[in-house]
Design a protein around this motif. Structure first.
Motif, mmCIF file in Angstrom:
data_model
loop_
_atom_site.group_PDB
_atom_site.id
_atom_site.type_symbol
_atom_site.label_atom_id
_atom_site.label_comp_id
_atom_site.label_asym_id
_atom_site.label_seq_id
_atom_site.Cartn_x
_atom_site.Cartn_y
_atom_site.Cartn_z
ATOM 1 N N ARG A 135 0.814 -1.218 0.000
ATOM 2 C CA ARG A 135 0.000 0.000 0.000
ATOM 3 C C ARG A 135 0.845 1.265 0.000
ATOM 4 N NH1 ARG A 135 -2.520 1.572 3.929
ATOM 5 N NH2 ARG A 135 -4.164 2.728 2.865
ATOM 6 N N GLU A 493 5.990 -2.007 5.606
ATOM 7 C CA GLU A 493 4.617 -2.346 5.258
ATOM 8 C C GLU A 493 4.466 -3.868 5.300
ATOM 9 O OE1 GLU A 493 0.705 -1.704 3.515
ATOM 10 O OE2 GLU A 493 2.144 -0.276 4.336
ATOM 11 N N ARG A 506 3.174 -2.189 13.510
ATOM 12 C CA ARG A 506 2.083 -1.315 13.089
ATOM 13 C C ARG A 506 1.083 -1.131 14.221
ATOM 14 N NH1 ARG A 506 -0.379 -1.653 7.185
ATOM 15 N NH2 ARG A 506 1.417 -0.253 6.935
ATOM 16 N N PHE A 510 0.538 2.386 16.152
ATOM 17 C CA PHE A 510 -0.800 2.937 15.995
ATOM 18 C C PHE A 510 -1.382 3.330 17.350
ATOM 19 C CE2 PHE A 510 -5.454 1.593 14.916
ATOM 20 C CZ PHE A 510 -5.847 2.912 14.834
ATOM 21 N N THR A 808 -6.979 5.196 9.387
ATOM 22 C CA THR A 808 -6.153 4.513 8.384
ATOM 23 C C THR A 808 -4.856 5.266 8.127
ATOM 24 O OG1 THR A 808 -8.091 3.534 7.311
ATOM 25 C CG2 THR A 808 -6.080 3.679 5.999
ATOM 26 N N THR A 812 -1.393 3.431 9.230
ATOM 27 C CA THR A 812 -0.601 2.820 8.162
ATOM 28 C C THR A 812 0.374 3.773 7.494
ATOM 29 O OG1 THR A 812 -2.157 3.305 6.355
ATOM 30 C CG2 THR A 812 -2.577 1.327 7.684
ATOM 31 N N THR A 814 -0.388 5.707 5.146
ATOM 32 C CA THR A 814 -0.856 5.874 3.768
ATOM 33 C C THR A 814 -2.348 6.160 3.800
ATOM 34 O OG1 THR A 814 0.801 4.308 2.955
ATOM 35 C CG2 THR A 814 -1.069 4.750 1.510
ATOM 36 N N ASP A 820 -8.822 0.484 -1.543
ATOM 37 C CA ASP A 820 -9.219 0.271 -0.145
ATOM 38 C C ASP A 820 -10.695 0.561 0.090
ATOM 39 O OD1 ASP A 820 -6.561 -0.279 0.555
ATOM 40 O OD2 ASP A 820 -6.140 1.818 1.037
ATOM 41 N N PHE A 850 -4.902 -3.006 7.078
ATOM 42 C CA PHE A 850 -3.941 -3.002 8.184
ATOM 43 C C PHE A 850 -2.951 -4.166 8.079
ATOM 44 C CE2 PHE A 850 -2.447 -3.570 12.517
ATOM 45 C CZ PHE A 850 -2.356 -2.274 13.009
ATOM 46 N N GLY A 852 -2.247 -6.129 5.366
ATOM 47 C CA GLY A 852 -1.582 -6.338 4.083
ATOM 48 C C GLY A 852 -2.465 -7.150 3.153
#
Length: 858
Positions: A135, A493, A506, A510, A808, A812, A814, A820, A850, A852
């Motif tokens: 992503r 990622e 992640r 987060f 999001t 992430t 991105t 998405d 989230f 992948g």
């Protein structure tokens, strides 16, 4: 030797940085040309081409070229990112009803068909790119995350290196977006300096723990001065609750004397204990005796009826605030009323640097300023409120520190050198260097490090050791190089089907803005973290933990602009009651963060972003919002009267303050901000050269009149219709979010005069009535903010969709991509029962966005 060592580390890290920079463009190259074997570019499907020809070409062909768009010349090579983004913009404008214009015959069925055909092509191309390259690219830690990673790794919870690093660029409201978190030589040098500072703070150089400083002040020793600016009413000494001559001779440490303070801090104020200065940086325990009092005429004290909040402020022991790094420390403490001195004893821990002291920081009290009465250099304490002026009388204070760690050397030193102690005695320096380097890398890395990568750091460390450096210096070179490498500075990622560590990273960055804790890393090693039940349990654990407050703080700082809460001070000519009211501003931030925490932890519906029947308030906010009085500085859930205009984020003081410029309210600023941040429908940027709406602070014209003049142009009016009415509905709230029914001015209307909380005369006018009615761009009308809230609440799915988009980006790095969108809608379908905020967050963590695209759960 030290200069040569530094140069070797810099050279090593620069080579690593260049390798990172070489990787970054590769992502974009890949994303601009997906392997044709994976996705074959097709011509525009005939049905889509036919719709475009019938309904769009008359405005957007080579001849008309309306808006600079020529569809006949546009490429449909959708694997090319720039081409795809053009078609996404077209898709979205058609979806919003902005294209074709109303003059073109275009039925709902035709619009739906065009969106279906074009959307399918865009989704396929974007999904192919994500499968091929992920992503988004690698994401560098921003400086908040970097500091917290170092704090946790080195077990230095108060490490302060954030401001040594360049500010991170922002995109999509946040400073966590991969494409803007680039790296340069300047940034790398800053990372090297920050790593040096952190490592030096982690290690100790004395075999024995230094003895702590012990300080005690009593009576007149509680202040380094006998009086302060703002007249005697600001501060005096008292015995038996009666003011005394501050210059009377006698014992400075007379225990029968109290220091009574009745003002909040603010230039040119400074008052701190006499001869208190810290020998070294660290944590200091502060114990003191104090009581809340009311000052009566004649400098007489009587017990207060309510507590008085205070904090301490770290600073240098100088008699001015200029160029001082003044910070609040120790938290807010509510000092309770007591009839007798010495009854109330309080304790807190403060973080101080070497050579600092603590200043008394009473909250919500007057702040006398110079030039009162219009006379240069003069001061005037404002009139006492009914019953007397609240303040605090202090009897004694004890300070001890730095507080001893549980062991010596401390845990931070052992992170670096394990069991070698302070003197670093080693029978085999080479073997110890290899062992300790690997040990540090294993602790610092957030996932397994390849052997060839470890070998590079080992080579650097041994070269330093063989070149004559001490074992400690050689190791520090290796440590610093690792901390400035891509293995520490970047997050990957998740792209592999069973990528456990990338998900652990992640999730932790987060919800806690830092590295995974031991529990998360162990689950990643076991290969079980991605199991739905395990991932849900760990998500719940992090949300419930103390570190979740970092997420709340940083997320609201950027999404809701709370970092700008102190940006614009209210115009003291129009709003003298807000002058230097830092307690109100601080309380506003506390309210919004407590509210958002409850939204997640209590799993409240997304509509509560707009309206609730409760707020979070303390004593100052209850007064500000016109609610029944409550006691204490701690914000807590408070039920609202049935007809209250407050409730929800939309009408919180913090939100209403950050959407003004301090002089006056602006429907343009507020409306655009609300539509962007809360509704998720950001307006287009204004055309270049269009001036802002200037307020008429004389009070002659209302904001509605000024907006009418501003939007005479059809082009301006069509855009402003999307957000100006929203801002107009909020016009009943002033620049700090207090309810009003009339505007204020300086010339026109009924004049109001008096003395403000800084001792200055003020005079403003009560001007025209506020009209908060309006009509939205879709034709729906409202008469006030209550009706607007009802309109917004009727589209709860859009509120939830916008919140998912914000989550999001933050999670992430991105923004939500075209491919998405189906996943976002699927999450919304799953959470359709009230779209509860906690459910939305947990569903995102379980999604392909989230985890992948190549691998969901295992």
């Amino acid at each position: 030797m030290k200069k040569r060592a530094s140069r070797s580390v810099v050279t090593f890290c620069l080579k690593l940085a260049f390798s990172i920079l070489a990787i970054m463009p590769a992502f974009y190259v890949t994303n601009n040309a997906v392997d044709a074997g994976r996705f074959t570019v097709a011509p525009i499907p005939a049905p889509l081409a036919r719709l475009l020809q019938q309904h769009c070409s008359q405005c957007h062909d080579k001849a008309a070229h309306s808006g600079g768009l020529d569809l006949t010349a546009m490429s449909f090579d959708l694997p090319d990112r720039s081409v795809r983004e053009q078609w996404i913009r077209i898709h979205d404008r058609v979806e919003r009803g902005e294209m074709p214009p109303k003059s073109v015959a275009f039925s709902p069925a035709q619009r739906a068909e065009l969106l279906r055909l074009l959307g399918a092509q865009l989704h396929a191309a974007d999904e192919a790119e994500i499968i091929a390259a992920g992503r988004g690219p690698l994401r560098r830690l921003n400086r908040d995350e970097h500091e917290q990673n170092l704090r946790d790794l080195l077990q230095l919870p108060y490490l302060d290196i954030r401001d040594q690093l360049p500010a991170d660029r922002e995109a999509y409201h946040f400073n966590k977006v991969s494409e803007t978190l680039d790296i340069s030589r300047v940034q790398l040098m800053a990372y090297l300096d920050a790593a040096e500072v952190a490592l030096q703070q982690a290690m100790v150089k004395t075999a024995q723990q230094p003895a702590p400083m012990k300080y005690r002040a009593v009576g007149k020793q509680l202040s380094f001065v006998r009086s302060i600016v703002g007249e005697k009413q600001s501060m005096f000494f008292a015995r038996n609750s009666v003011g005394i001559d501050s210059n009377e001779k006698g014992d400075e440490a007379d225990p029968t004397v109290e220091m009574a303070l009745f003002r909040s801090p603010g230039w040119p104020y400074a008052i701190f204990p006499k001869k208190l200065e810290t020998p070294t940086a660290g944590s200091y325990r502060v114990r003191f005796s104090a009581r809340a009092v009311l000052q009566q005429p004649g400098f007489v004290l009587k017990p207060a009826t309510l507590p008085v909040p205070m904090t301490f402020r770290s600073r240098r022991p100088t008699n001015h605030d200029i160029a001082e790094d003044v910070r609040s420390v120790g938290g807010i403490i509510d000092i309770q009323p007591n009839a007798q001195p010495g009854v109330g004893v309080y304790e807190t821990v403060v973080q101080l640097g070497a050579g600092q002291t603590i200043e008394y920081g009473l909250l919500g009290l007057p702040v006398p300023q110079p030039d009162a009465r219009g006379i240069t250099g003069s001061y005037r304490f404002p009139p006492f409120p009914e019953g007397g002026q609240p303040g605090i009388a202090f009897q004694w204070m004890e300070v001890e520190g730095p507080l001893a760690p549980e062991t010596w050397p401390p845990a931070s030193h052992r992170v670096l050198f394990d069991d070698l102690g302070v003197e670093m005695k080693s029978a085999n320096p080479t073997q110890d260097a290899k062992r300790l380097l690997r040990r540090f890398i294993n602790q610092a890395a957030r996932e397994p490090v390849p052997e060839d990568a470890i070998a590079r750091f080992e080579k650097l460390t041994l070269a330093r050791l063989n070149g004559g450096a001490s074992l400690a210096d050689a190791l520090l070179s290796g440590y610093k190089a690792f901390l400035c490498s891509d293995l520490f500075l970047y997050l990957r990622e998740p792209v592999r089907a069973n990528d456990q560590f990338a998900v652990a990273n992640r999730l932790s960055h987060f919800l806690t803005d830092t590295r995974p804790d031991a529990g998360l890393l162990e689950l990643a090693r076991q290969g079980t973290l991605r199991r739905p039940a395990v991932l849900r349990r760990e998500t719940d654990r992090l949300i419930a933990g103390e570190s979740f407050q970092r997420f709340v703080t940083h997320f609201t700082d950027y999404w809701l602009s709370l970092r700008d809460l102190r940006r614009d001070d209210p115009d003291i000519r129009l709003y003298p009651e807000y002058r230097l009211d830092d307690y109100l501003v601080e309380s506003m931030g506390m309210e919004t963060r407590a509210f958002f925490t409850a939204m997640v932890r209590e799993n409240l519906p997304a509509t509560m972003l707009i309206d609730t029947d409760f707020i979070f308030a303390n004593d100052r906010l209850a007064q500000h919002y016109g609610l029944p009085a409550i006691v204490g500085s701690n914000v807590r859930k408070v039920a609202l009267p049935k007809d209250s205009p407050y409730g929800g984020l939309l009408t919180q003081g913090a939100i209403l303050k950050v959407t003004t410029n301090g002089v006056t309210t602006s429907p343009v600023l507020r409306g655009a901000w609300v539509m962007d941040r809360l509704i998720g429908q950001p307006p287009s940027p204004p055309p270049p050269g269009v001036p802002a709406v200037e307020p008429d602070i004389r009070g002659a014209k209302s904001m509605r009149d000024l907006l009418a003049l501003h939007t005479k142009s059809t082009m301006c009016a069509s855009c402003h219709a999307k957000f100006d009415p929203v801002g107009l509905a909020l016009e009943n709230f002033d620049v700090m979010g207090r309810w009003r029914t009339r505007y204020r001015g300086l010339e026109t209307g009924e004049r109001i005069s008096g003395i403000d909380r800084s001792g200055h005369d003020f005079s403003y006018t009560i001007a025209g009535l506020v009209d908060a009615s309006g009509r939205l761009a879709d034709g729906r009308e409202f008469k006030d903010v209550h009706a607007l809230k009802a309109i917004f609440k009727s589209n709860s799915r859009q509120l939830a969709r916008n919140l998912l988009h914000q989550f999001t980006v933050y999670a992430t790095g991105t923004p939500v991509r075209f491919a998405d969108r189906r996943e976002i809608e699927s999450i919304l379908d799953t959470c359709a029962n009230d779209y509860r905020v906690g459910d939305l967050l947990r569903a995102l963590v379980q999604s392909k966005i989230f985890l992948g695209q190549k691998g969901g759960h295992v």
